[in-house]
Design an enzyme around this catalytic site. Structure first.
Site, PDB file in Angstrom:
ATOM      1  N   ASP A  61      11.797  25.731  66.729  1.00 15.63           N
ATOM      2  CA  ASP A  61      10.858  24.671  66.360  1.00 15.63           C
ATOM      3  C   ASP A  61      10.032  25.135  65.163  1.00 15.63           C
ATOM      4  OD1 ASP A  61       9.006  22.650  66.242  1.00 15.63           O
ATOM      5  OD2 ASP A  61       7.853  23.362  67.979  1.00 15.63           O
ATOM      6  N   ASN A 119       7.690  23.133  63.523  1.00 15.28           N
ATOM      7  CA  ASN A 119       6.415  22.439  63.275  1.00 15.28           C
ATOM      8  C   ASN A 119       5.507  22.345  64.500  1.00 15.28           C
ATOM      9  OD1 ASN A 119       7.813  20.629  64.783  1.00 15.28           O
ATOM     10  ND2 ASN A 119       7.738  18.939  63.311  1.00 15.28           N
ATOM     11  N   ASP A 165       5.831  21.063  67.482  1.00 13.78           N
ATOM     12  CA  ASP A 165       5.796  19.911  68.394  1.00 13.78           C
ATOM     13  C   ASP A 165       6.567  20.193  69.693  1.00 13.78           C
ATOM     14  OD1 ASP A 165       8.420  19.791  67.609  1.00 13.78           O
ATOM     15  OD2 ASP A 165       8.374  17.700  66.919  1.00 13.78           O
ATOM     16  N   ASP A 194      14.169  21.933  65.576  1.00 15.48           N
ATOM     17  CA  ASP A 194      14.425  21.007  64.475  1.00 15.48           C
ATOM     18  C   ASP A 194      15.281  21.650  63.390  1.00 15.48           C
ATOM     19  OD1 ASP A 194      12.564  22.663  63.162  1.00 15.48           O
ATOM     20  OD2 ASP A 194      10.912  21.458  63.975  1.00 15.48           O
ATOM     21  N   ASP A 216      28.658  17.105  65.518  1.00 19.72           N
ATOM     22  CA  ASP A 216      29.103  16.534  66.777  1.00 19.72           C
ATOM     23  C   ASP A 216      29.342  15.049  66.521  1.00 19.72           C
ATOM     24  OD1 ASP A 216      29.488  16.198  69.612  1.00 19.72           O
ATOM     25  OD2 ASP A 216      28.112  17.885  69.904  1.00 19.72           O
ATOM     26  N   ASP A 233      33.044  14.348  70.895  1.00 14.81           N
ATOM     27  CA  ASP A 233      32.574  14.192  72.273  1.00 14.81           C
ATOM     28  C   ASP A 233      33.535  13.330  73.106  1.00 14.81           C
ATOM     29  OD1 ASP A 233      30.011  14.652  73.884  1.00 14.81           O
ATOM     30  OD2 ASP A 233      30.248  12.489  74.115  1.00 14.81           O
ATOM     31  N   GLU A 261      36.550  17.412  72.563  1.00 14.61           N
ATOM     32  CA  GLU A 261      36.160  17.718  73.943  1.00 14.61           C
ATOM     33  C   GLU A 261      36.963  16.795  74.854  1.00 14.61           C
ATOM     34  OE1 GLU A 261      32.309  17.621  76.911  1.00 14.61           O
ATOM     35  OE2 GLU A 261      32.808  15.938  75.612  1.00 14.61           O
ATOM     36  N   HIS A 307      26.320  23.659  75.945  1.00 14.36           N
ATOM     37  CA  HIS A 307      25.088  23.021  76.408  1.00 14.36           C
ATOM     38  C   HIS A 307      25.262  22.271  77.731  1.00 14.36           C
ATOM     39  CE1 HIS A 307      27.480  19.982  74.541  1.00 14.36           C
ATOM     40  NE2 HIS A 307      26.685  19.034  75.030  1.00 14.36           N
ATOM     41  N   ASP A 308      26.509  22.157  78.223  1.00 14.57           N
ATOM     42  CA  ASP A 308      26.759  21.473  79.499  1.00 14.57           C
ATOM     43  C   ASP A 308      27.065  22.455  80.624  1.00 14.57           C
ATOM     44  OD1 ASP A 308      26.576  18.964  78.286  1.00 14.57           O
ATOM     45  OD2 ASP A 308      28.722  18.911  77.826  1.00 14.57           O
TER      46      ASP A 308
END
Ligand code: NOJ
Length: 563
Positions: free
Chosen positions: A21, A23, A25, A29, A98, A201, A258, A331-332
């Site tokens: 990150d 910034n 938040d 990013d 992706d 995907d 995928e 990520h899954d």
């Protein structure tokens, strides 16, 4: 076999929300990614696979896209993207996007227009609409991957639309040639900006059997299993060949699809050299090991012999035509060390052993962010601390229905929830692991004080430098990329050993998947003149005899044998 750069490459997956990150938040990013390119360069990877960065209401963290040609507000702007791409290219790193085109967000302008009216509406046919049954029930019994029916009733026009994922992810209707051209146009737009490829995907879901028949009702399930009617459907090869003709073949890019439910025979059709479709597929066979009646939510034991069979089947199957992609996690999936090894006393050994095992197979290896520092699964005490729609919906469906107790479900979540992979990247031992100066969108794994990038960069014996060495070896030894695979000690329950052969060289890969000390015995038919150790995760004497080796917990060794 044809030699190409993407076979020789190593891919690193960035999940932007959790990477860095810039910034404060609390959300990763694009500028955060740009700031870490030197780190990735140091690791030596060739390609970044960027999980979706497009405009999205984030029902499924960016896998629900509302504008394919803009950047998600939290991630930055198209200018930030251009800067990231330029900076990556300056360092010789390619960017693979992706591509999520089985479905869009329900907030995509196409869907907003599609749901407006049935007649004289060119957008109606962009999605899959059907009237309900006479009794008003959904058109068929399919369940969605994220719980509930795969159909959502829309008041405005009195019909249902199909969504294989959440109801905010309506499925696109690939039967419509106008829609297909829109997608190809969008793909060319990104490629013309200079992106280097696509990870697609659930791309083997885009062709549905037109009648949309009811699926089989399986024990313990409320909805039918529609997958035989949408996985590897009747027109899938037509669509991918068309996409290849219209887009992919015009660029020198990397592509990987995928594909849940794909087997080797189908993979040959998708990736075979004369097929003109994709270069690689992600299959799910090894990551599904041990799945029970509720899939990953009733995880059971898995056996090394089964894992070996799966790898061997794919290695032999794609040896002459097609190409493998190699991965332990993404990520899954849960974290590799937690899923396939020991994430406690042998975490470092496990991480290096798994890396050795994976990267020495034939295929293009994928590293998931944090794998190179040995990040582990997380255990949040509170369900409220989980963010993943799949996890939260599964909890609701399985616990509320009484199929699983709270304790059973939490145990399954600790093992298999997607959020295990989504906790922020651990950069240092500072607050929030150095990921953000704000409040992270999902909590950092509390072990960031011990497991972080700063730590591994200061230790020449670390998992990070081990990965770096593996990647370097790949560049130095053609046999690692192109050598032919052969499984040895097939039935051994603790050791996974195999060879790779190219001309007069043999690689011998030995991996102990346990905390025991099994003995490796070299089969008699492997003969050679000289041997040298290429890499190992323990100290090994250079001149050690390799006919019989007592392996240490999670030990891995790679020898280069010369005939
Ligand atoms: C597969 C993606 O990897 C996953 O994260 C997503 O939820 C589904 N496809 C739906 O897009």
């Amino acid at each position: 076999m044809e030699k190409t750069w993407w076979k020789e490459a190593v891919v690193y997956q960035v999940y932007p929300r959790s990477f860095m990150d810039s910034n404060g938040d609390g959300i990763g990013d694009l500028r955060g990614i740009t700031s870490k390119l030197d780190y990735l360069k140091e690791l030596g990877i060739d390609v970044i696979w960027l999980s979706p960065v497009y405009q999205s209401p984030n029902d499924d963290n960016g896998y629900d896209i509302s504008d394919y040609q803009d950047i998600m507000k939290e991630f930055g702007t198209l200018d930030d993207f251009a800067e990231m791409l330029t900076e990556a290219h300056k360092r010789g790193i390619k960017i693979m996007m992706d591509l999520v085109v089985n479905h869009t967000s329900d907030e995509h302008i196409w869907f907003i227009k599609s749901r407006e009216s049935k007649e004289n509406n060119p957008y109606r046919d962009y999605y899959i609409w059907r009237p309900g049954k006479v009794n008003g029930e959904p058109p068929n019994n399919w369940g969605s991957a994220f719980g509930g029916s795969a159909w959502e009733y829309d008041e405005k026009t009195g019909e249902y639309y199909l969504h294989l994922f959440s109801k905010k992810q309506p499925d696109l209707n690939w039967e419509n040639p106008v829609l297909r051209q829109e997608i190809y146009k969008m793909m060319r737009w990104w490629l013309d900006k200079g992106v280097d490829g696509f990870r697609m995907d659930v791309i083997n879901f885009i062709s549905k059997v037109e009648r949309l028949p009811n699926g089989e009702m399986k024990p313990g399930h409320k909805y039918g299993d529609g997958s035989p009617y949408y996985m590897n459907g009747p027109k899938i090869h037509d669509y991918l060949q068309e996409m290849n003709r219209e887009v992919l073949s015009k660029y020198d890019i990397i592509t990987v699809g995928e594909m849940p439910g794909v087997d080797v025979e189908e993979a040959k059709l998708y990736t075979g050299e004369s097929q003109n479709e994709l270069q690689m597929v992600f299959h799910f066979k090894h990551v599904g090991l041990g799945d029970g009646i509720y899939g990953k939510w009733s995880p059971g034991e898995w056996k090394l012999t089964d894992l070996k069979k799966i790898f061997a089947h794919w290695q032999y199957g794609l040896a002459d035509d097609g190409w493998n992609s190699l991965y332990w996690s993404n990520h899954d999936q849960p974290r590799a060390v937690s899923r396939f090894g020991n994430d406690k006393e042998y975490r470092v050994e496990t991480a290096k052993m798994l890396a050795t095992c994976l990267h020495l197979h034939q295929g293009t290896p994928y590293i998931y962010q944090g794998e190179e520092i040995g990040m582990t699964n997380v255990q949040f005490q509170n369900l409220d601390d989980y963010r993943d729609i799949e996890t939260l919906n599964a909890y609701r469906d399985l616990v509320d229905s009484g199929n699983l107790s709270h304790e059973e479900m939490m145990a399954a979540i600790y093992q298999r929830s997607r959020d295990n992979a989504r906790t922020p990247m651990q950069w240092s031992n500072e607050a929030n692991g150095g990921f953000t100066t704000g409040t992270p969108w999902i909590q950092v794994n509390p072990n960031y004080k011990e497991i972080n990038v700063e730590e591994v960069l200061n230790d020449h014996n670390s998992i990070f430098y081990y990965y770096k060495k593996l990647i370097q070896l790949r560049k130095e030894h053609e046999i690692i990329v192109y050598g032919l695979y052969d499984l040895i000690l097939d039935d051994h329950e603790q050791i996974y050993a195999f060879t790779r052969t190219l001309d007069d060289e043999i690689l011998l890969i030995i991996c102990n998947f346990t905390s025991d000390t099994p003995v490796f015995e070299l089969p008699n038919n492997i003969t050679y003149e000289k041997h040298s150790l290429l890499i190992s995760n323990y100290d090994v004497k250079e001149d050690e005899i390799i006919q019989s080796i007592i392996l240490r917990p999670y030990e891995a060794r790679v020898y280069l044998l010369k005939k």
